[in-house]
Scaffold this active site. Sequence first.
Site, short mmCIF file in Angstrom:
data_model
loop_
_atom_site.label_atom_id
_atom_site.label_comp_id
_atom_site.label_asym_id
_atom_site.label_seq_id
_atom_site.Cartn_x
_atom_site.Cartn_y
_atom_site.Cartn_z
N CYS A 2 -22.78 61.14 4.06
CA CYS A 2 -24.74 60.68 4.12
C CYS A 2 -24.29 58.94 4.60
O CYS A 2 -23.16 58.82 4.41
CB CYS A 2 -25.17 60.75 2.79
SG CYS A 2 -25.07 62.30 2.56
N ARG A 27 -23.89 59.24 13.09
CA ARG A 27 -23.56 59.64 11.97
C ARG A 27 -24.06 61.18 11.88
O ARG A 27 -23.67 62.11 11.21
CB ARG A 27 -22.96 59.94 10.51
CG ARG A 27 -22.32 57.87 10.49
CD ARG A 27 -22.73 56.99 9.11
NE ARG A 27 -22.04 58.05 8.17
CZ ARG A 27 -21.13 57.81 7.37
NH1 ARG A 27 -19.79 57.50 8.21
NH2 ARG A 27 -20.88 59.18 6.76
N TRP A 73 -27.42 63.92 4.85
CA TRP A 73 -26.42 64.91 5.29
C TRP A 73 -26.89 65.87 4.81
O TRP A 73 -25.78 66.23 3.41
CB TRP A 73 -25.29 64.72 6.84
CG TRP A 73 -24.36 65.91 6.62
CD1 TRP A 73 -23.92 66.43 6.32
CD2 TRP A 73 -25.04 66.80 7.74
NE1 TRP A 73 -23.35 67.42 7.01
CE2 TRP A 73 -24.22 67.44 7.96
CE3 TRP A 73 -25.61 65.78 9.71
CZ2 TRP A 73 -24.00 68.37 9.87
CZ3 TRP A 73 -25.10 66.87 10.78
CH2 TRP A 73 -24.56 67.89 10.76
N ASN A 99 -22.72 59.34 -1.97
CA ASN A 99 -22.46 60.39 -1.36
C ASN A 99 -21.26 61.55 -1.72
O ASN A 99 -20.42 60.41 -2.14
CB ASN A 99 -21.86 59.36 0.62
CG ASN A 99 -22.76 58.69 1.30
OD1 ASN A 99 -23.53 59.17 1.52
ND2 ASN A 99 -21.83 57.73 2.21
N GLY A 100 -20.64 62.44 -0.94
CA GLY A 100 -19.71 63.30 -1.83
C GLY A 100 -20.80 64.29 -1.77
O GLY A 100 -21.64 65.13 -1.73
N GLU A 481 -6.65 77.41 20.74
CA GLU A 481 -7.51 76.88 20.74
C GLU A 481 -6.51 75.23 20.96
O GLU A 481 -7.81 74.51 21.74
CB GLU A 481 -7.40 76.63 18.97
CG GLU A 481 -8.36 75.60 18.47
CD GLU A 481 -9.74 74.70 19.14
OE1 GLU A 481 -10.26 76.32 19.57
OE2 GLU A 481 -9.71 73.86 18.36
N LYS A 485 -8.77 72.30 23.20
CA LYS A 485 -8.83 71.58 23.37
C LYS A 485 -8.59 70.86 24.38
O LYS A 485 -8.78 69.27 24.92
CB LYS A 485 -8.25 71.75 22.17
CG LYS A 485 -8.70 70.22 20.98
CD LYS A 485 -10.00 70.19 20.32
CE LYS A 485 -10.78 71.08 20.48
NZ LYS A 485 -11.38 71.88 19.75
N GLU A 488 -10.69 70.84 27.57
CA GLU A 488 -12.52 70.85 27.87
C GLU A 488 -11.80 68.84 27.61
O GLU A 488 -13.07 68.10 27.90
CB GLU A 488 -12.31 70.74 26.11
CG GLU A 488 -13.92 70.30 25.91
CD GLU A 488 -14.09 70.42 23.91
OE1 GLU A 488 -12.93 71.21 23.06
OE2 GLU A 488 -15.19 70.99 23.68
N HIS A 504 5.22 89.88 31.59
CA HIS A 504 4.97 90.97 32.52
C HIS A 504 3.52 90.71 33.08
O HIS A 504 3.03 91.12 34.29
CB HIS A 504 3.92 92.25 31.50
CG HIS A 504 4.58 92.74 30.24
ND1 HIS A 504 5.47 93.64 30.16
CD2 HIS A 504 4.58 91.68 28.43
CE1 HIS A 504 5.25 93.68 29.59
NE2 HIS A 504 5.40 93.09 28.07
N LYS A 603 -22.50 68.87 23.23
CA LYS A 603 -22.18 69.31 22.63
C LYS A 603 -22.46 70.37 20.93
O LYS A 603 -22.09 71.87 20.95
CB LYS A 603 -22.01 67.77 20.66
CG LYS A 603 -22.22 68.22 19.89
CD LYS A 603 -20.22 67.81 19.49
CE LYS A 603 -19.94 68.20 17.79
NZ LYS A 603 -18.65 68.55 17.76
C1 AGP Z 1 -15.14 73.03 20.72
O1 AGP Z 1 -14.48 71.70 21.03
C2 AGP Z 1 -16.71 73.20 21.55
N1 AGP Z 1 -17.52 72.20 22.40
C3 AGP Z 1 -17.59 74.55 21.92
O2 AGP Z 1 -16.59 75.50 22.12
C4 AGP Z 1 -17.96 74.65 20.43
O3 AGP Z 1 -17.14 75.10 19.55
C5 AGP Z 1 -18.43 75.92 20.91
O4 AGP Z 1 -19.31 75.29 22.15
C6 AGP Z 1 -19.54 76.60 20.04
O5 AGP Z 1 -20.18 75.70 19.31
P1 AGP Z 1 -20.82 75.56 18.10
O6 AGP Z 1 -19.38 75.81 17.07
O7 AGP Z 1 -21.62 74.69 17.90
O8 AGP Z 1 -21.68 77.51 17.55
#
Ligand code: AGP
Length: 608
Positions: A2, A27, A73, A99-100, A481, A485, A488, A504, A603
């Site tokens: 927040c 934020r 938030w 906040n917290g 993961e 990353k 991406e 394989h 996002k």
């Molecule tokens: C993560 O770095 C990505 N931007 C993407 O894979 C994300 O995790 C995915 O779109 C799922 O989003 P969510 O967790 O908001 O559902």
Amino acid sequence: MCGIVGYIGDKQAQDVLINGLKKLEYRGYDSAGLAVYNGSVKVNKAKGRIDQLETLLSESPLEGTMGIGHTRWATHGQPSDENSHPHLDQSGKFAVVHNGIIENYLEIKEELMAKGYQFSSETDSEVISHLLADLYNGNLVATVQEAVKKIKGAYALAIISEYDPGKIVTVRFDSPLVIGVGEGENFVGSDIPAILEHTRNVYILENNEMAVLTRDSVEIMTVDGSIVAKDVFRVEWDMVQAEKGGYEHFLIKEIHEQPRAFRDTLASRISEDGRRVVLKELEQGRDLLKEADKIFIVACGTSYHAGIVAKYAMEQLARVPVEVDVASEFRYRNPIITDRTLVIVISQSGETADTLAALRESKKQGARVLAITNVVGSSVAREADDVIYTWAGPEVSVASTKAYTSQLVALYLTALYTAQVRETHSEDEIADLISGLQQLPEQAEAILEQKGQIKAYAEKISSHPSLFFIGRGIDYAVCMEGSLKLKEISYIHSEAYPAGELKHGTLALIEEGVPVVAIATQPEIYEKTISNIVEVKTRGAHVLGVGTEGDRELEKSVDETVFVPKTHPLLAPALSVIPLQLLAYYASVARGNDVDKPRNLAKSVTVE
Ligand code: AGP
């Protein structure tokens, strides 16, 4: 999380506070409010954007030259007018923004309710205003000092009171707070952008410090009352840098917020003696947790990768079969759902269309759905039967980092709670894992200190066209993961491979100089992982090993190493992913990419 702003001076506080809150909009928030003193404390607050608060204020302005403001938030309680800050005590004499997370708020709330205090919100924060009223001893500062002795958790507080007009009292513990020094006016903010328009001279409060602001003075002391002589910090950043807390990008700021996100996600979910997980959120679904014969975990992208880690934890700890599905596939494959099936959906945003569709399909087929999400009141949270929130705070950068590691913590807690309900593990074994979870924040901090070394490695590989991540078991889940990353944000092609599967087919792609990141944190399959590392090394790969501190054998088998602190093998992903996040970040920076807004991505993916 927040946002907090406070002002005391000779200007109309309302204008200064609203401007300050606007500077914190980046934020993320779901409601906003102000309290201004002018003979008495008056509050205006509302769910929604700051514009909505401004509309309210245009109808009933808050006049006065001292006040506090907040953007919320949601954590405890949905976004609503009542749950917005500031919170007043029953008599309206104290106004508080917080906040917290107050971990022991339920205990305090029960005590205060027994004394006749009536609460008007579902928040943890409201206990503070009533507590101040209850403890008031004629001295505002001393009362605040008494109150903070009683609360546990994380807090940045700004408080005004009709009993002592002309003062803003602030306190910090594990949630940032800065004091802005002006001439004939002073400011408080949870972040520098909130006050930067007015002053570049700030005091940065440390844990257990408080500041008492009047128009003409700022007095800083510890919560025990000892005066602290602090140097003024001159902010040389511009506004854009200030929003990022002095970091170059939101992504690196969010990577550094992981220790705090670990603490918050664990907060109030562990018994006082540290031997049991307490998840009130799962009490209603407890019978199914006990009886379930199948769990589906459904999610997308990074959240899906958290689900794969959870499969290992859930199966090992709670001894229940788990299938992990990509949400966009799940609903079209006619999954077998019975009344003994639990579906867990994971979504940072809570708005991902594929995940939401999978949730709806599961409910249609009669499953109970548990959601793990970061956004209170999101669609996923509203439509699921049960919700566990990850208290990572708003994540701005498109690439998910702190949300992922907070999801892991929430999933570990769920797995441990399920193990308790199903009585599959002894209390000592559970206590051992809980202790491991509690060490994660400090261990994550130690990894972040190695960023210089990871940066150097990232710069080296940033010109390579392709890279491999290899590992076995739960380490492979982390590889997935790390690879996502890197793709991406750096746009470098990479593949995550189970290390034992390379031979394989994929081994054909390993030639002189190909970078390979190998994770080896799992004792049970350690020797086999080392053999797989040797396989790529002998074919010319340049290997970065990610292993556990003190692992000399790994050091001898690879070209470079990054070590993470020792933890329980099941918890290792929460740590071993951090070097991979840093690797992706620094590779992206080295390539001059738009780190926080990678091409073609959003996002929150709200289309199927
Ligand atoms: C993560 O770095 C990505 N931007 C993407 O894979 C994300 O995790 C995915 O779109 C799922 O989003 P969510 O967790 O908001 O559902």
